[in-house]
Design an enzyme around this catalytic site. Sequence first.
Site, PDB file in Angstrom:
ATOM      1  N   ARG A   1       0.813  -1.221   0.000  1.00  0.00           N
ATOM      2  CA  ARG A   1       0.000   0.000   0.000  1.00  0.00           C
ATOM      3  C   ARG A   1       0.843   1.266   0.000  1.00  0.00           C
ATOM      4  O   ARG A   1       0.346   2.342  -0.330  1.00  0.00           O
ATOM      5  CB  ARG A   1      -1.014  -0.031   1.154  1.00  0.00           C
ATOM      6  CG  ARG A   1      -2.100  -1.105   0.958  1.00  0.00           C
ATOM      7  CD  ARG A   1      -3.132  -1.077   2.066  1.00  0.00           C
ATOM      8  NE  ARG A   1      -2.583  -1.369   3.361  1.00  0.00           N
ATOM      9  CZ  ARG A   1      -2.393  -2.591   3.869  1.00  0.00           C
ATOM     10  NH1 ARG A   1      -2.733  -3.656   3.151  1.00  0.00           N
ATOM     11  NH2 ARG A   1      -1.883  -2.758   5.057  1.00  0.00           N
TER      12      ARG A   1
ATOM     13  N   GLU B   1       2.891  -5.426  14.103  1.00  0.00           N
ATOM     14  CA  GLU B   1       1.794  -5.386  15.080  1.00  0.00           C
ATOM     15  C   GLU B   1       1.155  -6.784  15.131  1.00  0.00           C
ATOM     16  O   GLU B   1       0.734  -7.255  16.167  1.00  0.00           O
ATOM     17  CB  GLU B   1       0.758  -4.333  14.655  1.00  0.00           C
ATOM     18  CG  GLU B   1      -0.322  -4.076  15.686  1.00  0.00           C
ATOM     19  CD  GLU B   1      -1.465  -3.232  15.143  1.00  0.00           C
ATOM     20  OE1 GLU B   1      -1.467  -2.876  13.951  1.00  0.00           O
ATOM     21  OE2 GLU B   1      -2.373  -2.945  15.941  1.00  0.00           O
TER      22      GLU B   1
HETATM   23  P1  AMP Z   1       4.078  -1.406  11.933  1.00  0.00           P
HETATM   24  O1  AMP Z   1       5.332  -2.020  11.433  1.00  0.00           O
HETATM   25  O2  AMP Z   1       3.580  -2.023  13.186  1.00  0.00           O
HETATM   26  O3  AMP Z   1       4.170   0.108  12.029  1.00  0.00           O
HETATM   27  O4  AMP Z   1       2.942  -1.757  10.870  1.00  0.00           O
HETATM   28  C1  AMP Z   1       2.830  -1.038   9.711  1.00  0.00           C
HETATM   29  C2  AMP Z   1       2.548  -1.906   8.511  1.00  0.00           C
HETATM   30  O5  AMP Z   1       1.547  -2.884   8.772  1.00  0.00           O
HETATM   31  C3  AMP Z   1       2.029  -1.059   7.378  1.00  0.00           C
HETATM   32  O6  AMP Z   1       2.554  -1.558   6.162  1.00  0.00           O
HETATM   33  C4  AMP Z   1       0.526  -1.220   7.451  1.00  0.00           C
HETATM   34  O7  AMP Z   1      -0.023  -1.291   6.174  1.00  0.00           O
HETATM   35  C5  AMP Z   1       0.294  -2.524   8.217  1.00  0.00           C
HETATM   36  N1  AMP Z   1      -0.646  -2.384   9.345  1.00  0.00           N
HETATM   37  C6  AMP Z   1      -0.336  -2.561  10.663  1.00  0.00           C
HETATM   38  N2  AMP Z   1      -1.405  -2.394  11.444  1.00  0.00           N
HETATM   39  C7  AMP Z   1      -2.415  -2.062  10.621  1.00  0.00           C
HETATM   40  C8  AMP Z   1      -3.804  -1.729  10.833  1.00  0.00           C
HETATM   41  N3  AMP Z   1      -4.339  -1.705  12.069  1.00  0.00           N
HETATM   42  N4  AMP Z   1      -4.557  -1.431   9.754  1.00  0.00           N
HETATM   43  C9  AMP Z   1      -4.012  -1.448   8.497  1.00  0.00           C
HETATM   44  N5  AMP Z   1      -2.735  -1.754   8.238  1.00  0.00           N
HETATM   45  C10 AMP Z   1      -1.938  -2.060   9.271  1.00  0.00           C
END
Ligand code: AMP
Length: 173
Positions: free
Chosen positions: A61, A98
């Site tokens: 995305r 996450e």
């Molecule tokens: P992080 O590494 O935890 O900051 O997660 C970011 C990545 O995971 C990005 O590429 C987001 O597209 C995806 N992502 C994580 N949590 C979500 C969420 N609650 N909704 C949509 N995409 C998420």
Amino acid sequence: MIAEKLSKTIRDVPDFPKPGIMFKDITPVLAHPELSLEVSKAFYDYWSPKGVEAVVGIESRGFIYGLQLAQQLGVPFIPVRKAGKLPFTTVKHSYDLEYGSAEIEIHTDAVSEGQKVLIHDDLLATGGTAKAACELIEKIGGEVVGYSFLVELAFLKGAEKLEGKDVHSLVSF
Ligand code: AMP
């Protein structure tokens, strides 16, 4: 205000891709051409005075607005992809998400020494993905000048992981 429009348009999908995760679905934004154009313009307005020399978009995305922003700024677009997808020689980094864990890669010749790079993704959650992208860029000689997101999940405090760099998002939850 764009933040208000985005918070009304982004769709919450509970328990995707795992129980307990509230997924922020940006596809309704993509389905609204006027709002989508406003998003592109807001990114451009923020980053155009900041001396960005390349935009790195994170699969998948991060490719959507990342490529548009690079084109508007008149700088190269560089994809960071999940391991095993890029065809040329790559460097790799593993990190926690996450939900789960992941490995991402970049082409070894993607940036030149000291090039000022902006990292773009759709959403900042824990900051693990953006931080991993930063490690990759630094491994191949680039300098990360900032991070750009459509959405920030502020309660997860991901921005703290990104250590005093310029962190910009259009809407925060
Ligand atoms: P992080 O590494 O935890 O900051 O997660 C970011 C990545 O995971 C990005 O590429 C987001 O597209 C995806 N992502 C994580 N949590 C979500 C969420 N609650 N909704 C949509 N995409 C998420």
